[in-house]
Write an enzyme that holds these catalytic residues in place. Structure first.
Site, PDB file in Angstrom:
ATOM      1  N   HIS A 127     -18.401 -12.995 -34.176  1.00  0.00           N
ATOM      2  CA  HIS A 127     -17.428 -11.890 -34.212  1.00  0.00           C
ATOM      3  C   HIS A 127     -16.618 -11.961 -35.509  1.00  0.00           C
ATOM      4  CE1 HIS A 127     -18.458 -10.925 -30.175  1.00  0.00           C
ATOM      5  NE2 HIS A 127     -17.289 -10.387 -29.813  1.00  0.00           N
ATOM      6  N   GLU A 142     -11.149 -18.075 -30.374  1.00  0.00           N
ATOM      7  CA  GLU A 142     -11.979 -18.027 -29.163  1.00  0.00           C
ATOM      8  C   GLU A 142     -13.361 -18.638 -29.406  1.00  0.00           C
ATOM      9  OE1 GLU A 142     -10.496 -14.275 -26.600  1.00  0.00           O
ATOM     10  OE2 GLU A 142     -11.816 -13.744 -28.267  1.00  0.00           O
ATOM     11  N   GLU A 164       0.846  -1.193   0.000  1.00  0.00           N
ATOM     12  CA  GLU A 164       0.000   0.000   0.000  1.00  0.00           C
ATOM     13  C   GLU A 164       0.885   1.248   0.000  1.00  0.00           C
ATOM     14  OE1 GLU A 164      -3.436   2.014   2.860  1.00  0.00           O
ATOM     15  OE2 GLU A 164      -2.567   0.091   3.404  1.00  0.00           O
ATOM     16  N   HIS A 165       1.887   1.275   0.877  1.00  0.00           N
ATOM     17  CA  HIS A 165       2.840   2.377   0.983  1.00  0.00           C
ATOM     18  C   HIS A 165       4.247   1.810   0.815  1.00  0.00           C
ATOM     19  CE1 HIS A 165      -0.550   3.493   3.704  1.00  0.00           C
ATOM     20  NE2 HIS A 165      -0.447   4.648   3.050  1.00  0.00           N
ATOM     21  N   ASP A 171      -0.387  10.825   3.835  1.00  0.00           N
ATOM     22  CA  ASP A 171      -1.694  10.706   4.489  1.00  0.00           C
ATOM     23  C   ASP A 171      -2.306  12.053   4.847  1.00  0.00           C
ATOM     24  OD1 ASP A 171      -1.636   7.970   4.371  1.00  0.00           O
ATOM     25  OD2 ASP A 171      -1.290   7.655   6.507  1.00  0.00           O
TER      26      ASP A 171
END
Length: 152
Positions: free
Chosen positions: A135, A130, A42-43, A76
């Site tokens: 498509h 696919e 996160e930090h 912060d």
């Protein structure tokens, strides 16, 4: 430990570090950056002689703080980035919450006939791989009708 012992929540800190903390030492700062990308914190504080030099090697952190004068509480409370950051490694695939999160976006795609034709066979091949036959057909029919008219 020296700093943490002075804090009122020392007992909680001590237990948390004992149960969940670790220290990993690297000989090479680029290896440390690779580990940081895996952890996706996160930090992330980078406190080295030249922290900005490591920035190109860091891709997965909610917020990166460069240098000894950019501690996490600066972000912060004062520096201005969003306080809502991706946690638990989700910085690998999520960005911090921002005003951009709440904007509605629309993709607008426009191609000329020639531009589409240059990619037509590739699109058809991908769609068929696919098993998305409709498509593939939606591309093919655009050129098949022209070919039919040319052959008449």
């Amino acid at each position: 430990e020296r700093q943490a012992k002075l804090l009122p929540r020392w007992d909680i800190i001590k237990e948390s570090v004992a149960n969940y903390g670790c220290a990993i030492v690297f000989d090479d700062l680029k290896d440390a950056c690779r580990m940081a990308d895996v952890v996706a914190p996160e930090h992330l504080e980078i406190v080295t002689a030249a922290p900005r030099e490591l920035l190109p090697y860091l891709h997965n952190a909610g917020a990166i703080f460069l240098g000894q004068y950019a501690p996490e509480p600066l972000g912060d409370y004062m520096a201005g980035p969003c306080h809502v950051l991706p946690t638990s490694g989700t910085a690998r695939f999520f960005s911090p919450l921002s005003t951009d999160t709440f904007l509605k976006k629309t993709s607008v795609i426009e191609y000329t006939r020639d531009a589409l034709e240059s990619y037509a066979q590739d699109i058809i091949a991908l769609a068929q791989s696919e098993h998305l036959d409709a498509h593939a057909n939606s591309i093919a029919v655009r050129f098949a009708e022209e070919n039919d008219n040319e052959n008449r």
